[in-house]
Design a protein around this motif. Structure first.
Motif, PDB file in Angstrom:
ATOM      1  N   SER A  60       0.821  -1.211   0.000  1.00  0.00           N
ATOM      2  CA  SER A  60       0.000   0.000   0.000  1.00  0.00           C
ATOM      3  C   SER A  60       0.849   1.253   0.000  1.00  0.00           C
ATOM      4  O   SER A  60       1.985   1.262   0.467  1.00  0.00           O
ATOM      5  N   THR A  61       0.244   2.326  -0.478  1.00  0.00           N
ATOM      6  CA  THR A  61       0.920   3.624  -0.492  1.00  0.00           C
ATOM      7  C   THR A  61       0.954   4.212   0.921  1.00  0.00           C
ATOM      8  O   THR A  61       0.237   3.766   1.822  1.00  0.00           O
ATOM      9  N   LEU A  62       1.748   5.247   1.044  1.00  0.00           N
ATOM     10  CA  LEU A  62       1.817   5.991   2.300  1.00  0.00           C
ATOM     11  C   LEU A  62       0.429   6.524   2.681  1.00  0.00           C
ATOM     12  O   LEU A  62       0.041   6.501   3.845  1.00  0.00           O
ATOM     13  N   GLU A  63      -0.330   6.964   1.684  1.00  0.00           N
ATOM     14  CA  GLU A  63      -1.669   7.510   1.957  1.00  0.00           C
ATOM     15  C   GLU A  63      -2.564   6.449   2.587  1.00  0.00           C
ATOM     16  O   GLU A  63      -3.348   6.741   3.488  1.00  0.00           O
ATOM     17  N   THR A  64      -2.447   5.227   2.091  1.00  0.00           N
ATOM     18  CA  THR A  64      -3.275   4.150   2.652  1.00  0.00           C
ATOM     19  C   THR A  64      -2.853   3.836   4.087  1.00  0.00           C
ATOM     20  O   THR A  64      -3.706   3.657   4.962  1.00  0.00           O
ATOM     21  N   THR A  65      -1.552   3.788   4.310  1.00  0.00           N
ATOM     22  CA  THR A  65      -1.083   3.532   5.680  1.00  0.00           C
ATOM     23  C   THR A  65      -1.598   4.631   6.610  1.00  0.00           C
ATOM     24  O   THR A  65      -2.050   4.362   7.728  1.00  0.00           O
ATOM     25  N   LYS A  66      -1.564   5.862   6.133  1.00  0.00           N
ATOM     26  CA  LYS A  66      -2.067   6.976   6.942  1.00  0.00           C
ATOM     27  C   LYS A  66      -3.564   6.820   7.212  1.00  0.00           C
ATOM     28  O   LYS A  66      -4.032   7.033   8.332  1.00  0.00           O
ATOM     29  N   ALA A  67      -4.296   6.395   6.174  1.00  0.00           N
ATOM     30  CA  ALA A  67      -5.742   6.210   6.343  1.00  0.00           C
ATOM     31  C   ALA A  67      -6.045   5.148   7.403  1.00  0.00           C
ATOM     32  O   ALA A  67      -6.973   5.292   8.201  1.00  0.00           O
ATOM     33  N   VAL A  68      -5.242   4.091   7.410  1.00  0.00           N
ATOM     34  CA  VAL A  68      -5.413   3.026   8.409  1.00  0.00           C
ATOM     35  C   VAL A  68      -5.177   3.574   9.822  1.00  0.00           C
ATOM     36  O   VAL A  68      -5.952   3.322  10.743  1.00  0.00           O
ATOM     37  N   LEU A  69      -4.127   4.361   9.962  1.00  0.00           N
ATOM     38  CA  LEU A  69      -3.833   4.974  11.272  1.00  0.00           C
ATOM     39  C   LEU A  69      -4.953   5.933  11.671  1.00  0.00           C
ATOM     40  O   LEU A  69      -5.370   5.981  12.833  1.00  0.00           O
ATOM     41  N   ASP A  70      -5.461   6.682  10.694  1.00  0.00           N
ATOM     42  CA  ASP A  70      -6.556   7.631  10.974  1.00  0.00           C
ATOM     43  C   ASP A  70      -7.805   6.906  11.475  1.00  0.00           C
ATOM     44  O   ASP A  70      -8.601   7.473  12.209  1.00  0.00           O
ATOM     45  N   GLU A  71      -7.959   5.641  11.057  1.00  0.00           N
ATOM     46  CA  GLU A  71      -9.118   4.862  11.513  1.00  0.00           C
ATOM     47  C   GLU A  71      -8.871   4.211  12.875  1.00  0.00           C
ATOM     48  O   GLU A  71      -9.708   3.455  13.362  1.00  0.00           O
ATOM     49  N   GLY A  72      -7.721   4.450  13.436  1.00  0.00           N
ATOM     50  CA  GLY A  72      -7.497   4.008  14.813  1.00  0.00           C
ATOM     51  C   GLY A  72      -6.744   2.699  14.965  1.00  0.00           C
ATOM     52  O   GLY A  72      -6.519   2.247  16.086  1.00  0.00           O
ATOM     53  N   GLN A 115      -4.574  -4.688  -2.446  1.00  0.00           N
ATOM     54  CA  GLN A 115      -3.158  -4.867  -2.821  1.00  0.00           C
ATOM     55  C   GLN A 115      -2.786  -3.899  -3.929  1.00  0.00           C
ATOM     56  O   GLN A 115      -2.332  -4.293  -4.995  1.00  0.00           O
ATOM     57  N   GLU A 116      -2.926  -2.597  -3.678  1.00  0.00           N
ATOM     58  CA  GLU A 116      -2.775  -1.613  -4.756  1.00  0.00           C
ATOM     59  C   GLU A 116      -1.395  -1.619  -5.423  1.00  0.00           C
ATOM     60  O   GLU A 116      -1.279  -1.304  -6.595  1.00  0.00           O
ATOM     61  N   LEU A 117      -0.334  -1.957  -4.666  1.00  0.00           N
ATOM     62  CA  LEU A 117       1.013  -1.894  -5.234  1.00  0.00           C
ATOM     63  C   LEU A 117       1.617  -3.261  -5.498  1.00  0.00           C
ATOM     64  O   LEU A 117       2.791  -3.372  -5.774  1.00  0.00           O
ATOM     65  N   LYS A 118       0.800  -4.295  -5.368  1.00  0.00           N
ATOM     66  CA  LYS A 118       1.363  -5.642  -5.513  1.00  0.00           C
ATOM     67  C   LYS A 118       2.042  -5.764  -6.875  1.00  0.00           C
ATOM     68  O   LYS A 118       1.474  -5.461  -7.916  1.00  0.00           O
ATOM     69  N   PRO A 119       3.326  -6.191  -6.878  1.00  0.00           N
ATOM     70  CA  PRO A 119       4.041  -6.287  -8.149  1.00  0.00           C
ATOM     71  C   PRO A 119       3.379  -7.309  -9.070  1.00  0.00           C
ATOM     72  O   PRO A 119       3.026  -8.402  -8.634  1.00  0.00           O
ATOM     73  N   THR A 120       3.174  -6.937 -10.331  1.00  0.00           N
ATOM     74  CA  THR A 120       2.635  -7.914 -11.280  1.00  0.00           C
ATOM     75  C   THR A 120       3.781  -8.305 -12.206  1.00  0.00           C
ATOM     76  O   THR A 120       4.642  -7.510 -12.508  1.00  0.00           O
TER      77      THR A 120
END
Ligand code: PLP
Length: 234
Positions: free
Chosen positions: A39-51, A228-233
């Motif tokens: 996941s991107t940094l934005e997604t990790t941040k979103a997860v943290l924002d959700e607690g 899995q937005e960044l999963k290598p294909t």
């Protein structure tokens, strides 16, 4: 994205509660490690924002920007295979390592822990299923291994970790988790220094409910939570 993550967490929490109820456990004993390795940094941040505060990552080079931006907002778990030469970047940044699987790695964690004056909680990774593609100690090697690491000041053996094979019927993973639980009891009963072994890191998107029923305290969830937005294909 925020909304989608919020909905996934609500759904997961419901399933955690139901699995806890079935096995007479208190759902508060079970912590979600949000695996954002794809996941991107934005997604990790979103997860943290959700607690959610426990964040699982597996590639040292990818996690550096996340640690710079979000480091003090979460508790970081290194869940991937760890190369010895990467240990210096992990110790001090990650409170947990889920993939301790050899003495040379333990020695390196100890060395950097001493240098940085920081203890790291380590799960001993066990290859319960015996699949060749998987890392981890053989079950019969675990007790000797923990006796060895118990001499190390800067490593706390907080428990055992395993990955079950992917099964289309998650019920088929149950014996793997049962075996890890039995091994945990054996480690605990030795009452070694630096090895309380109170935790079990087991269960992923496909099989976390079975893992909870068998005693998991940390479940590692990626796909079901953030995709899995960044999963290598290839
Ligand atoms: C990627 C990964 C996970 C998450 O897997 P999902 O099936 O996406 O939930 C959990 N544990 C480890 C060790 C992983 O590498």
């Amino acid at each position: 994205m925020q909304q989608k993550i919020r909905e996934s967490i609500a759904e997961i929490q419901k399933r955690i509660e139901q699995a806890s109820l079935r096995s007479n456990r208190n759902p508060s004993e079970i912590k979600i490690v949000a695996v954002t390795k794809y996941s991107t940094l934005e997604t990790t941040k979103a997860v943290l924002d959700e607690g959610l505060i426990h964040i699982g990552e597996s590639k040292v080079q990818d996690v550096i920007p996340k640690l710079n931006m979000l480091g003090d907002r979460g508790i970081w778990h290194f869940i991937g295979h760890l190369q010895t030469n990467k240990v210096k970047d992990v110790v001090g940044h990650f409170r947990y390592i889920h993939s301790l699987d050899r003495i040379s790695l333990a020695k390196e964690i100890e060395k950097w822990g001493k240098k940085k004056e920081v203890k790291t909680n380590c799960f001993v990774q066990v290859n319960v299923s015996g699949e060749e593609s998987k890392f981890g100690l053989k079950p019969k090697e675990v007790l000797e291994f923990v006796k060895e690491t118990s001499k190390m000041e800067y490593i706390t053996i907080c428990g055992l970790m395993t990955m079950a094979p992917f099964e289309s019927n998650p019920e088929d993973t149950r014996p793997i988790f049962q075996k890890l639980r039995e091994l945990q009891e054996e480690v605990k009963s030795l009452q070694l220094p630096h090895a309380p072994a109170q935790d079990l890191s087991m269960g992923m998107s496909n099989d976390f409910e079975v893992a909870i029923e068998e005693g998991a305290t940390f479940i590692r969830l990626g796909t079901i939570l953030v995709g899995q937005e960044l999963k290598p294909t290839h």
